[in-house]
Write a protein that holds these residues in place. Structure first.
Motif, PDB file in Angstrom:
ATOM      1  N   LEU A 157      -9.121   2.570   4.358  1.00 51.93           N
ATOM      2  CA  LEU A 157      -9.113   1.201   4.660  1.00 51.93           C
ATOM      3  C   LEU A 157      -7.565   0.014   3.634  1.00 51.93           C
ATOM      4  O   LEU A 157      -8.497   0.309   2.571  1.00 51.93           O
ATOM      5  CB  LEU A 157     -10.274   0.486   4.925  1.00 51.93           C
ATOM      6  CG  LEU A 157     -11.436   0.629   6.009  1.00 51.93           C
ATOM      7  CD1 LEU A 157     -12.502   0.010   5.671  1.00 51.93           C
ATOM      8  CD2 LEU A 157     -10.463   0.125   7.552  1.00 51.93           C
ATOM      9  N   GLY A 158      -7.472  -0.110   4.123  1.00 52.42           N
ATOM     10  CA  GLY A 158      -5.882  -0.427   3.160  1.00 52.42           C
ATOM     11  C   GLY A 158      -6.618  -2.973   3.765  1.00 52.42           C
ATOM     12  O   GLY A 158      -7.689  -2.925   4.059  1.00 52.42           O
ATOM     13  N   MET A 159      -4.981  -3.296   3.379  1.00 48.78           N
ATOM     14  CA  MET A 159      -5.563  -4.928   3.173  1.00 48.78           C
ATOM     15  C   MET A 159      -6.109  -5.601   4.552  1.00 48.78           C
ATOM     16  O   MET A 159      -4.937  -4.582   5.774  1.00 48.78           O
ATOM     17  CB  MET A 159      -4.026  -5.377   2.148  1.00 48.78           C
ATOM     18  CG  MET A 159      -4.472  -6.878   2.127  1.00 48.78           C
ATOM     19  SD  MET A 159      -3.348  -7.566   1.449  1.00 48.78           S
ATOM     20  CE  MET A 159      -3.606  -9.321   1.625  1.00 48.78           C
ATOM     21  N   ASN A 160      -6.907  -6.075   4.738  1.00 42.88           N
ATOM     22  CA  ASN A 160      -7.124  -7.047   5.900  1.00 42.88           C
ATOM     23  C   ASN A 160      -7.322  -5.663   7.093  1.00 42.88           C
ATOM     24  O   ASN A 160      -7.453  -6.620   8.487  1.00 42.88           O
ATOM     25  CB  ASN A 160      -5.465  -7.290   6.632  1.00 42.88           C
ATOM     26  CG  ASN A 160      -5.051  -8.089   5.761  1.00 42.88           C
ATOM     27  OD1 ASN A 160      -6.101  -9.543   4.946  1.00 42.88           O
ATOM     28  ND2 ASN A 160      -4.047  -8.827   5.760  1.00 42.88           N
ATOM     29  N   GLY A 161      -7.945  -4.827   6.862  1.00 44.04           N
ATOM     30  CA  GLY A 161      -8.391  -3.823   7.256  1.00 44.04           C
ATOM     31  C   GLY A 161      -7.870  -3.007   7.970  1.00 44.04           C
ATOM     32  O   GLY A 161      -8.284  -1.516   8.329  1.00 44.04           O
ATOM     33  N   LYS A 162      -6.121  -2.623   7.635  1.00 48.18           N
ATOM     34  CA  LYS A 162      -5.299  -2.153   8.525  1.00 48.18           C
ATOM     35  C   LYS A 162      -5.841  -0.602   7.908  1.00 48.18           C
ATOM     36  O   LYS A 162      -6.152  -0.381   6.490  1.00 48.18           O
ATOM     37  CB  LYS A 162      -4.010  -2.098   7.702  1.00 48.18           C
ATOM     38  CG  LYS A 162      -3.077  -1.504   8.090  1.00 48.18           C
ATOM     39  CD  LYS A 162      -1.693  -2.181   7.981  1.00 48.18           C
ATOM     40  CE  LYS A 162      -0.393  -1.156   8.916  1.00 48.18           C
ATOM     41  NZ  LYS A 162       0.675  -1.720   8.404  1.00 48.18           N
ATOM     42  N   TYR A 163      -5.577   0.637   8.458  1.00 48.23           N
ATOM     43  CA  TYR A 163      -5.623   2.010   7.768  1.00 48.23           C
ATOM     44  C   TYR A 163      -4.001   2.225   7.508  1.00 48.23           C
ATOM     45  O   TYR A 163      -3.460   2.177   8.572  1.00 48.23           O
ATOM     46  CB  TYR A 163      -6.008   3.320   9.627  1.00 48.23           C
ATOM     47  CG  TYR A 163      -7.425   2.587   9.625  1.00 48.23           C
ATOM     48  CD1 TYR A 163      -8.720   2.973   9.102  1.00 48.23           C
ATOM     49  CD2 TYR A 163      -7.764   2.018  11.407  1.00 48.23           C
ATOM     50  CE1 TYR A 163      -9.481   2.957   9.454  1.00 48.23           C
ATOM     51  CE2 TYR A 163      -9.160   1.851  11.728  1.00 48.23           C
ATOM     52  CZ  TYR A 163     -10.208   2.093  10.911  1.00 48.23           C
ATOM     53  OH  TYR A 163     -11.237   2.160  11.474  1.00 48.23           O
ATOM     54  N   ILE A 164      -4.192   3.379   6.501  1.00 51.01           N
ATOM     55  CA  ILE A 164      -3.035   4.114   5.887  1.00 51.01           C
ATOM     56  C   ILE A 164      -3.537   4.871   5.332  1.00 51.01           C
ATOM     57  O   ILE A 164      -4.585   5.769   5.386  1.00 51.01           O
ATOM     58  CB  ILE A 164      -3.135   2.873   4.180  1.00 51.01           C
ATOM     59  CG1 ILE A 164      -4.556   2.602   3.299  1.00 51.01           C
ATOM     60  CG2 ILE A 164      -2.711   1.589   4.431  1.00 51.01           C
ATOM     61  CD1 ILE A 164      -4.252   2.147   1.910  1.00 51.01           C
ATOM     62  N   LYS A 165      -2.595   5.619   5.439  1.00 49.58           N
ATOM     63  CA  LYS A 165      -2.880   7.137   4.666  1.00 49.58           C
ATOM     64  C   LYS A 165      -2.275   7.740   3.446  1.00 49.58           C
ATOM     65  O   LYS A 165      -1.394   7.236   2.800  1.00 49.58           O
ATOM     66  CB  LYS A 165      -2.002   8.047   5.661  1.00 49.58           C
ATOM     67  CG  LYS A 165      -1.449   8.479   6.921  1.00 49.58           C
ATOM     68  CD  LYS A 165      -1.217   9.558   7.830  1.00 49.58           C
ATOM     69  CE  LYS A 165      -1.636   9.281   9.072  1.00 49.58           C
ATOM     70  NZ  LYS A 165      -0.526  10.401   9.755  1.00 49.58           N
ATOM     71  N   ILE A 166      -3.320   7.924   2.217  1.00 48.61           N
ATOM     72  CA  ILE A 166      -3.548   7.747   0.817  1.00 48.61           C
ATOM     73  C   ILE A 166      -3.219   9.663   0.669  1.00 48.61           C
ATOM     74  O   ILE A 166      -3.613  10.055   1.115  1.00 48.61           O
ATOM     75  CB  ILE A 166      -4.639   7.422   0.196  1.00 48.61           C
ATOM     76  CG1 ILE A 166      -4.793   6.205   0.744  1.00 48.61           C
ATOM     77  CG2 ILE A 166      -5.041   7.899  -1.176  1.00 48.61           C
ATOM     78  CD1 ILE A 166      -4.052   5.278  -0.323  1.00 48.61           C
ATOM     79  N   TYR A 167      -1.853   9.024   0.014  1.00 43.44           N
ATOM     80  CA  TYR A 167      -1.849  10.912  -0.182  1.00 43.44           C
ATOM     81  C   TYR A 167      -2.207  11.170  -1.459  1.00 43.44           C
ATOM     82  O   TYR A 167      -2.422  10.313  -2.753  1.00 43.44           O
ATOM     83  CB  TYR A 167      -0.054  10.495  -0.594  1.00 43.44           C
ATOM     84  CG  TYR A 167       0.828   9.973   0.324  1.00 43.44           C
ATOM     85  CD1 TYR A 167       0.775  11.146   1.356  1.00 43.44           C
ATOM     86  CD2 TYR A 167       1.312   9.122   0.391  1.00 43.44           C
ATOM     87  CE1 TYR A 167       1.468   9.993   3.330  1.00 43.44           C
ATOM     88  CE2 TYR A 167       2.244   8.371   1.215  1.00 43.44           C
ATOM     89  CZ  TYR A 167       2.637   9.422   3.045  1.00 43.44           C
ATOM     90  OH  TYR A 167       2.649   8.647   3.401  1.00 43.44           O
ATOM     91  N   LYS A 168      -2.266  12.885  -1.713  1.00 42.32           N
ATOM     92  CA  LYS A 168      -2.637  13.319  -2.793  1.00 42.32           C
ATOM     93  C   LYS A 168      -2.848  14.632  -3.013  1.00 42.32           C
ATOM     94  O   LYS A 168      -3.006  15.977  -1.857  1.00 42.32           O
ATOM     95  CB  LYS A 168      -4.658  12.746  -2.528  1.00 42.32           C
ATOM     96  CG  LYS A 168      -5.128  11.514  -2.398  1.00 42.32           C
ATOM     97  CD  LYS A 168      -6.817  11.788  -3.184  1.00 42.32           C
ATOM     98  CE  LYS A 168      -7.191  11.729  -4.085  1.00 42.32           C
ATOM     99  NZ  LYS A 168      -8.557  11.775  -4.617  1.00 42.32           N
TER     100      LYS A 168
END
Length: 222
Positions: free
Chosen positions: A69-80
């Motif tokens: 979950l990103g800002m304002n509940g927007k879905y984001i793809k986190i790289y690892k």
């Protein structure tokens, strides 16, 4: 007349706060862009070495993305950098009842059988999170902020969920330099709220510097 004066004072105060926030956000984004570019360039040799090491230990992609979950509940793809075996999701089914309970409560395991030998070292040194400089450059993350979470974790924030989602999650933050895995989730929520209420550019710089020492000492990393 007093009511008008009070309204004028409130308007001026709100304007000052808004101006201060705009300046803060501008400086923060500038630092994010410069910092992420510097990080990608500086650590590029390490990126290559880690990617090769991961491929040699366990066949599969060196880098993976995970929905948060990103800002304002927007879905984001986190790289690892991948620190788990390729079939880690299937391995969840074979966990013991005690491990499943631990995972449900903390969304992590003390002794996670899904993590590779190299993965343990990457997590211990936080090197698995280096690809997130890409997320910062894209504007999905900021260098300093609350850690990004999966959707089900939002329940842990209760009445503070909306406040948590009002800011960008960060590559590092107050929680990471204040014990990390040695703290409870309730303490983590409190630290996130304290950061949001009191964030400043100077405070962000201090957290970044503390992150360096924390990573070197491996404090709170598991």
């Amino acid at each position: 007349m007093n009511e008008v004066n009070n309204l004028t004072f409130k308007f001026n105060s709100d304007s000052q706060v808004l101006k201060k926030n705009i300046v803060y956000l501008f400086l923060k984004r500038t630092i994010d862009i410069l910092g992420s570019i510097a990080g990608l360039i500086l650590f590029s040799p390490i990126f290559i070495i880690i990617a090769i090491a991961i491929k040699l230990e366990d066949k599969g992609p060196a880098i993976f993305s995970h929905k948060r979950l990103g800002m304002n509940g927007k879905y984001i793809k986190i790289y690892k950098f991948r620190s788990m075996f390729c079939d880690a999701e299937k391995m969840l089914e074979s966990l013991s009842p005690e491990q499943k309970k631990e995972f449900q409560e903390n969304f992590k395991l003390e002794n996670d059988p899904r993590i590779t030998k190299l993965g343990k070292k990457l997590r211990k040194t936080s090197l698995d999170e280096l690809p997130q400089f890409l997320n910062v450059l894209k504007g999905e993350l900021t260098l300093v902020g609350p850690r990004p979470i999966i959707e089900i974790e939002l329940e842990k924030y209760g009445e503070f969920a909306a406040k948590f989602l009002s800011v960008k999650p960060g590559l590092t933050g107050l929680w990471q330099v204040s014990g990390r895995s040695d703290t409870t989730y309730e303490e983590r929520v409190k630290m996130d709220m304290d950061y949001i209420d009191n964030r400043t550019i100077i405070g962000d710089v201090i957290i970044i510097l503390k992150t360096v020492t924390t990573v070197i000492s491996k404090e709170g990393a598991k």
